[in-house]
Scaffold this active site. Structure first.
Site, short mmCIF file in Angstrom:
data_model
loop_
_atom_site.label_atom_id
_atom_site.label_comp_id
_atom_site.label_asym_id
_atom_site.label_seq_id
_atom_site.Cartn_x
_atom_site.Cartn_y
_atom_site.Cartn_z
N GLY A 16 -10.61 11.83 -8.34
CA GLY A 16 -10.94 10.51 -8.26
C GLY A 16 -10.73 9.78 -9.72
O GLY A 16 -11.49 8.90 -10.21
N ASP A 148 -1.58 21.77 -16.94
CA ASP A 148 -0.39 21.90 -16.23
C ASP A 148 0.75 22.01 -17.27
O ASP A 148 0.79 21.17 -18.07
CB ASP A 148 -0.18 20.76 -15.39
CG ASP A 148 -1.26 20.55 -14.29
OD1 ASP A 148 -1.72 21.52 -13.93
OD2 ASP A 148 -1.45 19.41 -13.66
N CYS A 385 6.33 -3.60 8.81
CA CYS A 385 7.62 -3.12 8.48
C CYS A 385 8.26 -2.24 9.57
O CYS A 385 8.77 -2.84 10.55
CB CYS A 385 7.49 -2.11 7.18
SG CYS A 385 9.01 -2.26 6.39
N HIS A 511 5.11 -5.86 3.50
CA HIS A 511 4.00 -5.29 3.84
C HIS A 511 2.66 -5.98 3.06
O HIS A 511 2.49 -6.03 1.79
CB HIS A 511 3.81 -4.06 2.66
CG HIS A 511 4.74 -3.04 3.19
ND1 HIS A 511 4.55 -1.60 3.89
CD2 HIS A 511 6.16 -3.11 3.34
CE1 HIS A 511 5.63 -0.96 4.36
NE2 HIS A 511 6.66 -1.66 4.08
N GLU A 513 -0.41 -5.54 2.80
CA GLU A 513 -1.44 -4.72 2.17
C GLU A 513 -1.60 -4.50 0.80
O GLU A 513 -2.40 -4.35 0.11
CB GLU A 513 -1.56 -3.36 2.91
CG GLU A 513 -0.27 -2.52 2.79
CD GLU A 513 0.77 -2.52 3.72
OE1 GLU A 513 0.67 -3.51 4.53
OE2 GLU A 513 1.68 -1.86 3.80
N1 GLN Z 1 12.16 2.66 8.23
C1 GLN Z 1 12.54 1.23 8.30
C2 GLN Z 1 13.48 0.55 7.31
O1 GLN Z 1 13.81 1.51 6.38
C3 GLN Z 1 10.99 0.58 8.03
C4 GLN Z 1 10.54 1.03 6.65
C5 GLN Z 1 9.03 0.84 6.19
O2 GLN Z 1 8.48 0.92 7.30
N2 GLN Z 1 8.67 0.71 5.22
O3 GLN Z 1 13.82 -0.58 7.21
#
Ligand code: GLN
Length: 550
Positions: A16, A148, A385, A511, A513
């Site tokens: 963490g 490391d 995606c 995305h 998110e």
């Molecule tokens: N595999 C798909 C592409 O390359 C979707 C990629 C993803 O989900 N980030 O377009």
């Protein structure tokens, strides 16, 4: 004068450090200081983009298209800042830059060495971030564990920075695990002592130790850490297990860590603004004290490691907090529905079906089956995606009747390539950093669900993909009722799809998110969770706060 805080880790990785680093940044923000955060990853990869999320966790994408370590996601969420690819430094980048200079002849006549050439390049990169961001404090987290081999040049570089920047401008925080033995319930500090010793052997004496323990450490354990770590007792803190990571800044603040850091670095005011703490506490409470709950089925291929979906998990929580709803996610391996098709009916037990990102053919038939189930049973659906692309495949096959429609990523010979490689991808030979990456503008069509959620006709969202909706099929998909409510500004690239006759059926090529933050959920995630809740409450249609989200 900019201040530098360095965070190292001991005993184990994954204790963490990222959350502690983010929390230190948050405590500084509580006092009105501006901060940025750097993650050092000592692996030889140039960036995280070529790594398997199943082993390494999610690849976090920045606005400028960096494919970075997931810790950058924690920094962005905690600190509500947008970072750049430069905030993730790897061995690969450092060596690549130094070797390039050597080939150019910049070191002509010299023997190029780890010290000073590699360490100078590391320091240059850290200082470049400081300069460009213009912040009061730069946090630098060194990945991995002290000891490391691959981390040594980075530790050497940060050791030198004390000398060059001055004692009052640099601070070392060491985060190490204090395990509790099952048999005796004893808290053991020996591994932590060893990691502090290892750090000192390298020439770094920590200023602060954060013990990572399941419970708050006892007074005698704290004394022991202080004695063997050679640091005052009031510089030993404990990050113990809490129900939500967002609580960590609050528990460290309560122990006096924020005040201590500011005093030590001469940052005034060193007292926090109680209004800012209160605001954060309110968000933390809104995550936990929810009136409602919804259960989501995440149908994916990396379900054995929830860190592969960390930004998605967090975006769901942020969205839930905005509608008084606790979000419970079940991670369902997509292949389950390929091995036992009858199991698809378990999806009836969920308030929503979510198909996340992914690559390659494995599990795609299962995901397509889940999307079909969502569409046919009118269960709220969100696809991201690959989830977006597979929703197009499902619709093409089962609604448009396009036989064996597919993505060429799954079947190169498909008679109906509804998802195909983007034209500019054909010439690409190198896999690293060559997808369509980062924030791109999207034009949202008025009068659509997406427009209602985003409350804007122009938005920017982050991308990471090689394939797209094949323009040749847009006509037939639209004719059958699929609405592309978001497109690239030239209108050629499909970005958002929706089915207006469904309770909630939305997917995006981007995305959402990656831009979701506490108190500022991603509109598409908010829409999904609100729809799941409203359907559960028996409403006729979801009731969104129009344009008020984000
Ligand atoms: N595999 C798909 C592409 O390359 C979707 C990629 C993803 O989900 N980030 O377009």
């Amino acid at each position: 004068m900019v201040k530098y805080i360095f965070v190292t880790g001991g005993v184990l990785s994954s204790v963490g450090k990222g959350v502690v680093t983010s929390s230190v940044g948050k405590m500084l923000q509580f006092r009105g200081f501006s901060v940025t955060a750097i993650k050092i990853d000592p692996y030889v990869n140039v960036d995280a983009g070529t790594m398997n999320p199943y082993i390494h966790g999610e690849i976090f994408v920045t606005d400028d298209g960096g494919e970075t370590d997931l810790d950058l996601g924690w920094y962005e969420r905690f600190l509500d800042i947008n970072l750049s690819k430069e905030n993730n430094i790897t061995t690969g980048q450092v060596y690549q830059a130094v070797i390039e200079k050597e080939r150019r002849g910049d070191f002509l006549g010299k023997c190029v060495q780890i010290i000073p050439h590699i360490t100078d390049e590391i320091k240059r990169r850290i200082r470049a971030v400081a300069e460009k961001s213009g912040v009061d404090v730069v946090l630098t987290e060194c990945g991995g564990t002290v000891g490391d081999i691959e981390g040594l040049p980075f530790l050497e570089a940060i050791r030198q920075m004390r000398l060059e920047e001055g004692y009052e401008n640099t601070l070392y925080i060491h985060v190490a695990l204090v395990p509790i033995l099952d048999v005796t319930s004893e808290m053991k500090t020996k591994p932590l002592q060893h990691s502090v010793n290892e750090l000192r052997r390298i020439g770094i004496q920590p200023d602060i130790i954060v013990s990572r323990c399941a419970k708050m450490i006892s007074e005698d354990v704290l004394e022991k850490i202080s004695l063997f770590g050679t640091i005052p007792k009031n510089a030993v803190f404990c990050s113990y297990n809490v129900s939500s990571v967002y609580k960590v800044p609050l528990i460290l603040e309560k122990q006096g860590m924020g005040d201590y850091i500011c005093r030590r670095l001469g940052l005034t005011p060193n007292r926090p603004d109680s209004k800012k703490i209160e605001e954060w506490r309110r968000f933390v409470d809104s995550l936990e004290n929810c009136k409602y709950a919804v259960k989501i089925a995440l149908v994916g291929k990396y379900t054995g490691l929830t860190d592969s979906y960390v930004s998605m998990n967090e975006a769901m929580k942020h969205a839930g907090a905005a509608c008084n709803t606790k979000v419970l996610i079940d991670y369902i391996e997509a292949e389950t529905f390929e091995e036992s098709p009858e199991k698809i009916s378990i999806l009836r037990n969920y308030d929503g079906i979510f198909v996340p990102y992914g690559f390659g053919p494995r599990g795609t038939s299962g995901k397509i089956a889940a999307i079909k189930f969502a569409r046919e049973n009118n269960i709220p659906f969100l696809g991201i995606c690959y989830g977006f692309q597979l929703a197009v495949v499902e619709f093409a096959r089962n609604v448009c009747g396009l036989e064996n429609a597919n993505s060429t990523e799954i079947d190169e010979e498909t008679p109906n390539p509804v998802i195909d490689l983007m034209p500019e991808q054909h010439q690409i030979k190198y896999k690293g950093a060559t997808m369509r990456l980062g924030a791109h503008k999207i034009v949202v069509r008025e009068g659509t669900l997406a427009h209602k959620l985003y409350g804007a006709t122009e938005i920017y969202e982050r991308h990471r993909h090689r394939y797209e909706v094949n323009p040749e099929y847009i006509g037939i998909l639209e004719k059958n009722g699929l609405v592309f409510s978001g497109r690239s500004p030239d209108g050629k690239r499909m970005e958002i799809l929706e089915l207006p006759d469904k309770f909630f059926f939305l997917a995006s090529q981007f995305h959402g998110e990656f831009k979701s933050r506490p108190g500022k959920p991603s509109p598409e995630y908010y829409g999904f969770i609100k729809a799941c809740l409203d359907r559960k409450l028996g409403k006729k249609r979801p009731e969104f706060k129009e344009g008020k989200i984000n």
